[in-house]
Design an enzyme around this catalytic site. Structure first.
Site, PDB file in Angstrom:
ATOM      1  N   SER A 254     121.241  64.543 168.045  1.00 46.44           N
ATOM      2  CA  SER A 254     120.530  64.587 166.769  1.00 46.44           C
ATOM      3  C   SER A 254     119.143  65.208 166.876  1.00 46.44           C
ATOM      4  CB  SER A 254     120.398  63.143 166.271  1.00 46.44           C
ATOM      5  OG  SER A 254     119.392  63.047 165.285  1.00 46.44           O
TER       6      SER A 254
ATOM      7  N   TYR B 251     116.659  54.671 166.955  1.00 50.88           N
ATOM      8  CA  TYR B 251     117.829  55.545 166.802  1.00 50.88           C
ATOM      9  C   TYR B 251     117.654  56.824 167.629  1.00 50.88           C
ATOM     10  CZ  TYR B 251     120.846  59.073 164.636  1.00 50.88           C
ATOM     11  OH  TYR B 251     121.742  60.094 164.434  1.00 50.88           O
TER      12      TYR B 251
ATOM     13  N   GLU C 247     116.711  64.006 165.604  1.00 47.69           N
ATOM     14  CA  GLU C 247     115.764  62.888 165.752  1.00 47.69           C
ATOM     15  C   GLU C 247     115.265  62.770 167.186  1.00 47.69           C
ATOM     16  OE1 GLU C 247     114.407  60.444 163.578  1.00 47.69           O
ATOM     17  OE2 GLU C 247     115.099  61.764 161.984  1.00 47.69           O
TER      18      GLU C 247
END
Ligand code: GDP
Length: 321
Positions: A123, A147, A125
């Site tokens: 991801s 996360y 992120e």
């Protein structure tokens, strides 16, 4: 006939990937976690064409059983606790699913059949507090949420199983990808859904957090093709998948309201910066997908504007029912 197993089959990406693999002639299996309520909305239309197995990233035995039963050529790991905000409330569980879950699945592959090709959903992120712009495969990670941290672990364990055991394991560092099937807790779908309802006079206001954060938003249906392409190469590798442009929450709102013919939306939207504030934010994500374009020949087909319009129109249809 090739066979694929997708974890998290009831999720947004899995539903598009399953559709895509069916068009390629695959036999598709998907795992879900047992739950007392069934949540098959996103795959209802293809349910008779795919086989659903029980498999839980918290339980390695269940993953091995799913592999033994489906005998897949390819495994796509799309299951995760994937909502960033929730990862602060449930950081340990997020780590169990999103980080250690990847090791459990890779271990199951290594012991059942190390020839299975593996795709890990990494991801944007992971880039978090970005150290360079745009972000590419070599950009240093600085995740900003439990996360993001868990995804970094998943990414490195995927690389590690490739380097340690020669498993054909790839990781797609995907920037935000949305669709009419996105969960209502994500800002894009929250907006498209509310805008449809406001235009139908079923809702008066939409309450949001900050409108300035920017994301590189693409269409999930386009991104699943990149997952498949990665597993068709001669060599396993990692790729950034992104549109290469970013837009603010405010721009998303603007286009969404324009789709229903409203240009001044200020009276409908309340921006409450503190109510949705995260302990740490990722403010400026934008990806460089040059490698995916060059090596995989991947190209997104849907523009940002088309994505917003598609989401609002789909919610209008849904809300008129
Ligand atoms: P993320 O990129 O996976 O965190 O996707 P989200 O859709 O949850 O959030 C995207 C951005 O929108 C973040 O910077 C949020 O802070 C911002 N945002 C603003 N208002 C909201 C809201 O009401 N809900 C969510 N989920 N995000 C919001």
């Amino acid at each position: 006939m090739k066979k694929a197993l997708i974890t998290g089959i009831t999720g947004q990406d899995a539903s598009y990937l399953a559709e895509f693999l069916l068009t390629k002639g695959y036999k598709v299996f998907g795992t879900t976690r047992r739950s007392s309520t069934v949540n098959n909305e996103r795959i209802e239309h293809i349910q008779d064409k795919i086989t659903i197995l029980q498999g839980d990233l918290l339980d390695q035995g269940s993953l091995s059983s799913a592999l033994l039963e489906s005998e897949p050529d390819e495994v796509y790991n799309l299951a995760a606790q994937s909502f960033v905000q929730t990862s602060w409330n449930q950081p340990v569980l997020t780590g169990e699913f999103t980080a250690l879950g990847v090791t459990r699945l890779l271990e199951a592959i290594r012991t059942v059949n190390p020839k299975i090709k593996f795709y890990q959903a990494s991801s944007s992120e992971m880039f978090g507090k970005v150290t360079e712009t745009p972000q590419k495969e070599t950009t240093r990670f600085h995740p900003r949420s439990p996360y993001g941290v868990a995804k970094v672990y998943g990414h490195y364990i995927t690389m590690n199983y490739r380097e340690s055991f020669g498993i054909f394991a790839c990781s797609g560092m995907m920037f935000n990808h949305e669709s009419p099937r996105r969960g209502l807790e994500f800002v894009t779908r929250k907006i498209s859904h509310a805008v449809a309802r406001i235009s139908l006079k079923k809702q008066e206001h939409l309450e949001l957090g900050a409108l300035e954060p920017k994301r590189d938003w693409g269409f999930a249906g386009d991104y699943v093709e990149a997952m498949w392409l990665m597993l068709q190469q001669e060599k396993a590798d990692d790729y950034v998948v992104a549109m290469g442009e970013n837009h603010s929450v405010r721009e998303f709102l603007d286009l969404a309201f324009k789709t229903v013919g409203i240009s001044d939306w200020s009276k409908y939207v309340v921006s409450n910066k503190t109510s949705h504030m995260r302990p740490a934010e990722v403010d400026y994500l934008i990806g460089d997908a040059s490698k995916a374009k060059k090596v995989l020949g991947w190209k997104p087909k849907t523009s940002f504007k088309e994505l917003v319009e598609m989401m609002v129109k789909a919610d209008l249809v849904l809300e008129k029912k």
